[in-house]
Design a protein around this motif. Structure first.
Motif, PDB file in Angstrom:
ATOM      1  N   LEU A  29       0.520  -1.474   0.101  1.00 21.67           N
ATOM      2  CA  LEU A  29      -0.168   0.518   0.020  1.00 21.67           C
ATOM      3  C   LEU A  29       1.086   1.379  -0.271  1.00 21.67           C
ATOM      4  O   LEU A  29       0.958   2.633  -0.501  1.00 21.67           O
ATOM      5  CB  LEU A  29      -0.737   0.176   1.350  1.00 21.67           C
ATOM      6  N   VAL A  30       2.033   1.059   0.213  1.00 23.05           N
ATOM      7  CA  VAL A  30       3.434   2.517   0.999  1.00 23.05           C
ATOM      8  C   VAL A  30       3.236   2.798  -0.966  1.00 23.05           C
ATOM      9  O   VAL A  30       3.734   3.687  -1.283  1.00 23.05           O
ATOM     10  CB  VAL A  30       4.310   1.585   1.138  1.00 23.05           C
ATOM     11  N   LEU A  31       3.815   1.613  -1.398  1.00 25.56           N
ATOM     12  CA  LEU A  31       4.286   1.359  -3.035  1.00 25.56           C
ATOM     13  C   LEU A  31       3.274   2.118  -3.907  1.00 25.56           C
ATOM     14  O   LEU A  31       3.044   3.202  -4.573  1.00 25.56           O
ATOM     15  CB  LEU A  31       4.696   0.130  -3.557  1.00 25.56           C
ATOM     16  N   LYS A  32       1.704   1.934  -3.269  1.00 25.25           N
ATOM     17  CA  LYS A  32       0.585   2.264  -4.215  1.00 25.25           C
ATOM     18  C   LYS A  32       0.452   3.964  -3.679  1.00 25.25           C
ATOM     19  O   LYS A  32      -0.907   4.422  -4.046  1.00 25.25           O
ATOM     20  CB  LYS A  32      -0.541   1.575  -3.438  1.00 25.25           C
ATOM     21  N   ARG A  33       1.156   4.034  -2.876  1.00 23.17           N
ATOM     22  CA  ARG A  33       0.875   6.038  -2.045  1.00 23.17           C
ATOM     23  C   ARG A  33      -0.721   5.527  -1.363  1.00 23.17           C
ATOM     24  O   ARG A  33      -0.976   6.820  -1.284  1.00 23.17           O
ATOM     25  CB  ARG A  33       1.002   6.901  -2.701  1.00 23.17           C
ATOM     26  N   LEU A  34      -0.957   4.772  -1.275  1.00 26.12           N
ATOM     27  CA  LEU A  34      -2.216   4.689  -0.153  1.00 26.12           C
ATOM     28  C   LEU A  34      -2.321   5.289   1.219  1.00 26.12           C
ATOM     29  O   LEU A  34      -2.897   5.126   1.898  1.00 26.12           O
ATOM     30  CB  LEU A  34      -2.738   3.540  -0.576  1.00 26.12           C
ATOM     31  N   VAL A  35      -1.102   4.521   1.850  1.00 27.46           N
ATOM     32  CA  VAL A  35      -0.956   4.793   2.767  1.00 27.46           C
ATOM     33  C   VAL A  35       0.624   5.383   3.586  1.00 27.46           C
ATOM     34  O   VAL A  35       1.516   5.037   2.292  1.00 27.46           O
ATOM     35  CB  VAL A  35      -0.632   3.384   3.885  1.00 27.46           C
ATOM     36  N   LEU A  36       1.423   5.290   4.832  1.00 29.96           N
ATOM     37  CA  LEU A  36       2.570   6.395   4.708  1.00 29.96           C
ATOM     38  C   LEU A  36       2.759   5.342   6.376  1.00 29.96           C
ATOM     39  O   LEU A  36       2.174   5.569   6.841  1.00 29.96           O
ATOM     40  CB  LEU A  36       2.435   8.132   5.937  1.00 29.96           C
ATOM     41  N   ARG A  37       4.048   4.513   6.104  1.00 30.83           N
ATOM     42  CA  ARG A  37       4.641   4.451   7.245  1.00 30.83           C
ATOM     43  C   ARG A  37       5.880   5.231   8.357  1.00 30.83           C
ATOM     44  O   ARG A  37       7.251   5.550   7.363  1.00 30.83           O
ATOM     45  CB  ARG A  37       5.520   3.373   6.466  1.00 30.83           C
ATOM     46  N   THR A  38       5.897   5.613   8.970  1.00 35.05           N
ATOM     47  CA  THR A  38       7.133   5.992   9.432  1.00 35.05           C
ATOM     48  C   THR A  38       7.116   5.631  11.303  1.00 35.05           C
ATOM     49  O   THR A  38       6.452   4.925  11.636  1.00 35.05           O
ATOM     50  CB  THR A  38       6.081   7.324  10.418  1.00 35.05           C
ATOM     51  N   GLU A  39       8.172   5.576  11.509  1.00 32.22           N
ATOM     52  CA  GLU A  39       8.767   5.180  13.032  1.00 32.22           C
ATOM     53  C   GLU A  39       7.737   5.555  13.789  1.00 32.22           C
ATOM     54  O   GLU A  39       7.966   7.367  13.937  1.00 32.22           O
ATOM     55  CB  GLU A  39      10.410   4.956  12.739  1.00 32.22           C
ATOM     56  N   CYS A  40       7.902   5.080  14.404  1.00 27.26           N
ATOM     57  CA  CYS A  40       6.525   5.383  16.080  1.00 27.26           C
ATOM     58  C   CYS A  40       7.798   6.017  16.469  1.00 27.26           C
ATOM     59  O   CYS A  40       9.210   5.644  17.098  1.00 27.26           O
ATOM     60  CB  CYS A  40       5.866   3.728  16.638  1.00 27.26           C
TER      61      CYS A  40
END
Length: 151
Positions: free
Chosen positions: A86-97
Motif C-alpha cells: 500500500l505504501v508503494l501505491k501511495r495509499l498509506v504512509l509508514r513512519t517510525e513510531c
C-alpha cells in the motif's frame, strides 16, 4: 437455492451442524468472490482493502502494524507485507513510531481516503442488491447467531 443444489450434493448431510458449516464456508467464499470482483478494477486485494478500512477508521491517528494485524479479518494475512504494498501505491504512509523505535506507525493518505470513497459507492450498490434477500431483523438475527457460534 439450497447449499445441496449449489454444491451438487446428492446425499444428505450427516447433521444440521455439518450442513451449516459447509453453508457458511461456501457463502463466505461467495461473498469474498463478489467483493474481489468489485475491488479488482481498483487494484486492491481483499486484505489490502481491509487494511485501508482499518486505517480509515482510526484516521487521522496512526496505527501500529501490530494493531492492524490484530484487527484483520483474515488472521493469516501478513499486515507488514500488505502495508508495504500500500505504501508503494501511495495509499498509506509508514513512519517510525516516536515512542518506540521498534514499532512502525501507519496512516492512510488522502489518496487512500479518496480511493475508499470511490470503492464505497460500488460496495453500496452490492449491499443494496442484498437487502432484498434478508430483512433488517433477519440480518441482525443472522449476525447474532454467527457471533454466538464464535463464542
Amino acid at each position: 437455492m439450497s447449499i445441496e443444489t449449489d454444491i451438487k450434493q446428492t446425499t444428505p448431510f450427516k447433521t444440521p451442524y455439518h450442513r451449516v458449516m459447509v453453508n457458511l464456508i461456501y457463502t463466505s467464499n461467495w461473498i469474498a468472490d463478489n467483493q474481489t470482483r468489485i475491488l479488482k478494477p481498483f487494484g486492491l486485494t481483499l486484505q489490502q482493502y481491509n487494511v485501508l478500512r482499518i486505517l480509515r477508521g482510526q484516521h487521522p491517528n496512526p496505527v501500529k502494524v501490530s494493531d492492524i494485524t490484530e484487527r484483520m479479518l483474515d488472521k493469516m494475512s501478513n499486515a507488514s507485507r500488505l502495508v508495504d504494498k500500500l505504501v508503494l501505491k501511495r495509499l498509506v504512509l509508514r513512519t517510525e513510531c516516536p515512542s518506540d523505535r521498534r514499532a512502525v506507525d501507519v496512516v492512510i493518505t488522502e489518496q487512500g481516503l479518496a480511493l475508499l470513497k470511490r470503492i464505497d459507492a460500488h460496495l453500496t450498490e452490492w449491499d443494496e442488491s442484498q437487502r432484498c434477500k434478508l430483512t433488517e431483523d433477519e440480518a441482525v438475527l443472522l449476525s447474532d447467531l454467527l457471533d454466538r457460534m464464535r463464542s
